[in-house]
Design an enzyme around this catalytic site. Structure first.
Site, PDB file in Angstrom:
ATOM      1  N   LYS A   1     -26.479 -15.725 -32.063  1.00  0.00           N
ATOM      2  CA  LYS A   1     -25.260 -15.174 -32.516  1.00  0.00           C
ATOM      3  C   LYS A   1     -24.322 -16.168 -33.347  1.00  0.00           C
ATOM      4  O   LYS A   1     -23.559 -15.595 -34.114  1.00  0.00           O
ATOM      5  CB  LYS A   1     -24.182 -14.737 -31.069  1.00  0.00           C
ATOM      6  CG  LYS A   1     -24.794 -13.566 -30.554  1.00  0.00           C
ATOM      7  CD  LYS A   1     -23.552 -13.075 -29.557  1.00  0.00           C
ATOM      8  CE  LYS A   1     -24.279 -12.228 -28.333  1.00  0.00           C
ATOM      9  NZ  LYS A   1     -23.577 -12.072 -27.343  1.00  0.00           N
TER      10      LYS A   1
ATOM     11  N   SER B   1       0.475  -5.424 -22.927  1.00  0.00           N
ATOM     12  CA  SER B   1       0.998  -4.813 -24.067  1.00  0.00           C
ATOM     13  C   SER B   1       2.286  -3.847 -24.053  1.00  0.00           C
ATOM     14  O   SER B   1       3.336  -3.658 -24.645  1.00  0.00           O
ATOM     15  CB  SER B   1      -0.177  -3.881 -24.818  1.00  0.00           C
ATOM     16  OG  SER B   1      -1.039  -5.012 -25.270  1.00  0.00           O
TER      17      SER B   1
ATOM     18  N   LYS C   1     -12.959  -2.159 -29.840  1.00  0.00           N
ATOM     19  CA  LYS C   1     -12.670  -2.745 -31.064  1.00  0.00           C
ATOM     20  C   LYS C   1     -13.554  -2.360 -32.175  1.00  0.00           C
ATOM     21  O   LYS C   1     -13.013  -2.432 -33.539  1.00  0.00           O
ATOM     22  CB  LYS C   1     -12.335  -4.150 -31.068  1.00  0.00           C
ATOM     23  CG  LYS C   1     -11.212  -4.643 -30.123  1.00  0.00           C
ATOM     24  CD  LYS C   1     -10.794  -5.984 -30.240  1.00  0.00           C
ATOM     25  CE  LYS C   1      -9.602  -6.580 -29.641  1.00  0.00           C
ATOM     26  NZ  LYS C   1      -9.199  -7.682 -29.488  1.00  0.00           N
TER      27      LYS C   1
ATOM     28  N   THR D   1     -25.013 -18.484 -26.671  1.00  0.00           N
ATOM     29  CA  THR D   1     -26.008 -17.711 -27.085  1.00  0.00           C
ATOM     30  C   THR D   1     -26.188 -18.041 -28.822  1.00  0.00           C
ATOM     31  O   THR D   1     -25.375 -17.741 -29.465  1.00  0.00           O
ATOM     32  CB  THR D   1     -25.931 -16.090 -27.161  1.00  0.00           C
ATOM     33  OG1 THR D   1     -25.652 -16.118 -25.852  1.00  0.00           O
ATOM     34  CG2 THR D   1     -27.256 -15.586 -27.462  1.00  0.00           C
TER      35      THR D   1
ATOM     36  N   GLY E   1     -16.029 -11.151 -30.652  1.00  0.00           N
ATOM     37  CA  GLY E   1     -15.084 -10.593 -31.262  1.00  0.00           C
ATOM     38  C   GLY E   1     -13.745 -11.354 -31.841  1.00  0.00           C
ATOM     39  O   GLY E   1     -13.210 -11.247 -32.768  1.00  0.00           O
TER      40      GLY E   1
ATOM     41  N   TYR F   1      -5.564 -16.083 -21.150  1.00  0.00           N
ATOM     42  CA  TYR F   1      -4.222 -16.566 -20.629  1.00  0.00           C
ATOM     43  C   TYR F   1      -4.152 -15.832 -19.303  1.00  0.00           C
ATOM     44  O   TYR F   1      -5.232 -15.057 -18.818  1.00  0.00           O
ATOM     45  CB  TYR F   1      -3.050 -15.870 -21.398  1.00  0.00           C
ATOM     46  CG  TYR F   1      -3.215 -14.164 -21.794  1.00  0.00           C
ATOM     47  CD1 TYR F   1      -2.789 -13.272 -21.044  1.00  0.00           C
ATOM     48  CD2 TYR F   1      -3.968 -13.874 -22.927  1.00  0.00           C
ATOM     49  CE1 TYR F   1      -3.334 -12.192 -21.039  1.00  0.00           C
ATOM     50  CE2 TYR F   1      -3.965 -12.739 -23.483  1.00  0.00           C
ATOM     51  CZ  TYR F   1      -3.751 -11.694 -22.459  1.00  0.00           C
ATOM     52  OH  TYR F   1      -4.149 -10.494 -22.908  1.00  0.00           O
TER      53      TYR F   1
ATOM     54  N   ASN G   1     -21.661 -21.569 -29.697  1.00  0.00           N
ATOM     55  CA  ASN G   1     -21.660 -20.378 -28.737  1.00  0.00           C
ATOM     56  C   ASN G   1     -22.774 -20.541 -27.780  1.00  0.00           C
ATOM     57  O   ASN G   1     -23.884 -21.309 -27.900  1.00  0.00           O
ATOM     58  CB  ASN G   1     -21.906 -19.017 -29.633  1.00  0.00           C
ATOM     59  CG  ASN G   1     -21.550 -17.864 -28.678  1.00  0.00           C
ATOM     60  OD1 ASN G   1     -20.507 -17.749 -27.813  1.00  0.00           O
ATOM     61  ND2 ASN G   1     -22.662 -16.921 -28.705  1.00  0.00           N
TER      62      ASN G   1
HETATM   63  P1  NAP Z   1     -16.797 -10.886 -26.558  1.00  0.00           P
HETATM   64  O1  NAP Z   1     -16.580 -10.213 -27.940  1.00  0.00           O
HETATM   65  O2  NAP Z   1     -17.298 -10.216 -25.407  1.00  0.00           O
HETATM   66  O3  NAP Z   1     -17.021 -12.522 -26.577  1.00  0.00           O
HETATM   67  C1  NAP Z   1     -17.216 -13.077 -25.314  1.00  0.00           C
HETATM   68  C2  NAP Z   1     -17.492 -14.697 -25.955  1.00  0.00           C
HETATM   69  O4  NAP Z   1     -17.457 -15.377 -24.719  1.00  0.00           O
HETATM   70  C3  NAP Z   1     -18.864 -14.686 -26.361  1.00  0.00           C
HETATM   71  O5  NAP Z   1     -19.175 -15.836 -27.362  1.00  0.00           O
HETATM   72  C4  NAP Z   1     -19.716 -15.250 -25.177  1.00  0.00           C
HETATM   73  O6  NAP Z   1     -20.822 -15.943 -25.360  1.00  0.00           O
HETATM   74  C5  NAP Z   1     -18.697 -15.955 -24.381  1.00  0.00           C
HETATM   75  N1  NAP Z   1     -19.010 -16.076 -23.014  1.00  0.00           N
HETATM   76  C6  NAP Z   1     -18.725 -15.151 -22.134  1.00  0.00           C
HETATM   77  N2  NAP Z   1     -18.968 -15.661 -20.676  1.00  0.00           N
HETATM   78  C7  NAP Z   1     -19.518 -16.856 -20.897  1.00  0.00           C
HETATM   79  C8  NAP Z   1     -19.846 -18.011 -20.219  1.00  0.00           C
HETATM   80  N3  NAP Z   1     -19.994 -18.006 -18.646  1.00  0.00           N
HETATM   81  N4  NAP Z   1     -20.043 -19.188 -20.674  1.00  0.00           N
HETATM   82  C9  NAP Z   1     -20.064 -19.361 -22.141  1.00  0.00           C
HETATM   83  N5  NAP Z   1     -19.608 -18.474 -22.909  1.00  0.00           N
HETATM   84  C10 NAP Z   1     -19.451 -17.212 -22.481  1.00  0.00           C
HETATM   85  O7  NAP Z   1     -14.867 -11.032 -26.048  1.00  0.00           O
HETATM   86  P2  NAP Z   1     -13.729 -11.059 -27.268  1.00  0.00           P
HETATM   87  O8  NAP Z   1     -13.119  -9.880 -27.683  1.00  0.00           O
HETATM   88  O9  NAP Z   1     -14.544 -11.966 -28.289  1.00  0.00           O
HETATM   89  O10 NAP Z   1     -12.792 -11.961 -26.080  1.00  0.00           O
HETATM   90  C11 NAP Z   1     -13.025 -13.170 -25.767  1.00  0.00           C
HETATM   91  C12 NAP Z   1     -11.703 -13.798 -24.968  1.00  0.00           C
HETATM   92  O11 NAP Z   1     -10.585 -13.844 -25.721  1.00  0.00           O
HETATM   93  C13 NAP Z   1     -10.925 -12.901 -24.061  1.00  0.00           C
HETATM   94  O12 NAP Z   1     -10.699 -13.504 -22.755  1.00  0.00           O
HETATM   95  C14 NAP Z   1      -9.916 -12.151 -24.428  1.00  0.00           C
HETATM   96  O13 NAP Z   1      -9.020 -12.006 -23.404  1.00  0.00           O
HETATM   97  C15 NAP Z   1      -9.535 -13.300 -25.363  1.00  0.00           C
HETATM   98  N6  NAP Z   1      -8.549 -12.494 -26.609  1.00  0.00           N
HETATM   99  C16 NAP Z   1      -7.102 -12.880 -26.673  1.00  0.00           C
HETATM  100  C17 NAP Z   1      -6.454 -12.361 -27.385  1.00  0.00           C
HETATM  101  C18 NAP Z   1      -5.076 -12.823 -27.476  1.00  0.00           C
HETATM  102  O14 NAP Z   1      -4.104 -12.199 -28.322  1.00  0.00           O
HETATM  103  N7  NAP Z   1      -4.552 -13.988 -27.031  1.00  0.00           N
HETATM  104  C19 NAP Z   1      -6.957 -11.432 -28.722  1.00  0.00           C
HETATM  105  C20 NAP Z   1      -8.298 -11.269 -28.616  1.00  0.00           C
HETATM  106  C21 NAP Z   1      -9.019 -11.641 -27.565  1.00  0.00           C
HETATM  107  P3  NAP Z   1     -22.482 -15.057 -25.519  1.00  0.00           P
HETATM  108  O15 NAP Z   1     -22.544 -14.580 -27.030  1.00  0.00           O
HETATM  109  O16 NAP Z   1     -23.140 -16.386 -25.027  1.00  0.00           O
HETATM  110  O17 NAP Z   1     -22.370 -13.947 -24.488  1.00  0.00           O
END
Ligand code: NAP
Length: 285
Positions: free
Chosen positions: A158, A18, A67, A155, A132, A230, A153
């Site tokens: 969720k 950022s 967040k 889990t 999120g 990314y 998902n």
């Molecule tokens: P989060 O709220 O912690 O959610 C993580 C998600 O990933 C949950 O659905 C979780 O499933 C799943 N997960 C984690 N490890 C896993 C595995 N080994 N196998 C299968 N599912 C798995 O995180 P978030 O805020 O949603 O962010 C998720 C990703 O999006 C991150 O990599 C973040 O960098 C990216 N992101 C990018 C942008 C952008 O502008 N490009 C913006 C926001 C987020 P469970 O529910 O089963 O734990």
């Protein structure tokens, strides 16, 4: 020249892109900003936000894990923030002395999809993940009238939480005709999981080994794969390496990152960055 005091808070935050993105926007807009990345522990969140704005701060980006909790320290929440229950941008209005919470992730995704000619209208969309990031993009995608949105998902419980949160999106109004569904078994529901036009990975799966998914995903050679994640070294990600066996139309989340940042920048400064110029500069620096 007006100067803005800005930043991003999260934990960890050291590798945030950022500051680089916002410095490109500021150069382009010919304004001065002081944009720093701040590592903030959960326990210090309230004090940090209060202090930052008291000391002249204009705006903060908010990333994992703050967040949701940052909402407790904002005076006003935008309608989108109320819908998804999370924010990624805080702004301070010096005349009202109020902190406003906004979310630009979903709009950033849609803006990047439009730029990349990824059609959402009438598309069958599969979203992997229910965290999120998934919740921030679902209402914005839904507003673009896809034919269906299927959620999966790791889990399973969720998924129901997300379906409940967005239950209003399931309404039968013509303007909200897409069904938001969670499926336990893809093979049993081939009518919904066949002909998927767009697969969006919102999980953080795969960063400790290759990406894999526990169900068969039925795609065609025209299916587009979009990873919200990314990496800074090249354009691929574990999800996109996995997806390349199905399609050559694969996109990572850098475009979304730049677009959501541009929307935050506009909230703080009133200036809309030129995304094409900013992307060129970002990739060439
Ligand atoms: P989060 O709220 O912690 O959610 C993580 C998600 O990933 C949950 O659905 C979780 O499933 C799943 N997960 C984690 N490890 C896993 C595995 N080994 N196998 C299968 N599912 C798995 O995180 P978030 O805020 O949603 O962010 C998720 C990703 O999006 C991150 O990599 C973040 O960098 C990216 N992101 C990018 C942008 C952008 O502008 N490009 C913006 C926001 C987020 P469970 O529910 O089963 O734990």
């Amino acid at each position: 020249m007006k100067s803005y005091k800005l930043g991003v808070i999260g934990n960890p935050i050291e590798h945030s892109l950022s500051p680089k993105i916002h410095s490109i926007f500021a150069k382009q807009a010919n304004i001065q900003i002081d944009y720093q990345a701040y590592r903030v522990e959960e326990i210090d969140l309230e004090l940090f936000i209060e202090d930052f704005f008291k000391k002249g701060g204009d705006g903060l980006n908010v990333t994992v894990p703050h967040k949701i909790n940052c909402l407790n320290f904002a005076d006003e929440h935008s309608a989108d923030v109320r819908a998804i229950g999370a924010a990624n941008t805080l702004s301070f209005n010096k005349s009202t002395n109020k902190i406003y919470a906004h979310t630009t992730d979903g709009a950033g995704f849609v803006a990047d999809a439009i730029k990349k000619d990824i059609s959402i209208f009438d598309a069958n969309i599969l979203i992997l993940g229910a965290g999120g990031a998934a919740q921030s993009i679902i209402p914005m995608i839904h507003a673009k009238h896809p034919a269906s949105i299927v959620l999966d998902n790791r889990t399973q419980e969720k998924i129901q939480t997300v379906l409940d949160r967005f239950s209003l999106l399931k309404s039968d109004e013509p303007s909200a005709r897409a069904k938001l569904t969670g499926l336990k078994n893809f093979s049993k529901h081939r009518s919904l999981t066949d002909n998927i036009n767009l697969v969006i990975n919102t999980t953080s799966a795969g960063f400790d080994g290759p990406f894999s998914w526990d169900k068969d995903i039925f795609t065609t050679k025209d299916t587009i794969f979009y990873d919200l994640s990314y990496n800074k070294i090249d354009s691929s990600t574990p999800f996109l390496s996995w997806a390349s066996q199905y399609s050559d139309q694969c996109h990572n989340g850098i475009g979304m990152l730049i677009n959501q940042a541009a929307l935050s920048f506009e909230i703080w400064t009133g200036i809309k960055p030129d995304i094409n110029l900013a992307e060129n500069e970002f990739f060439n620096e």
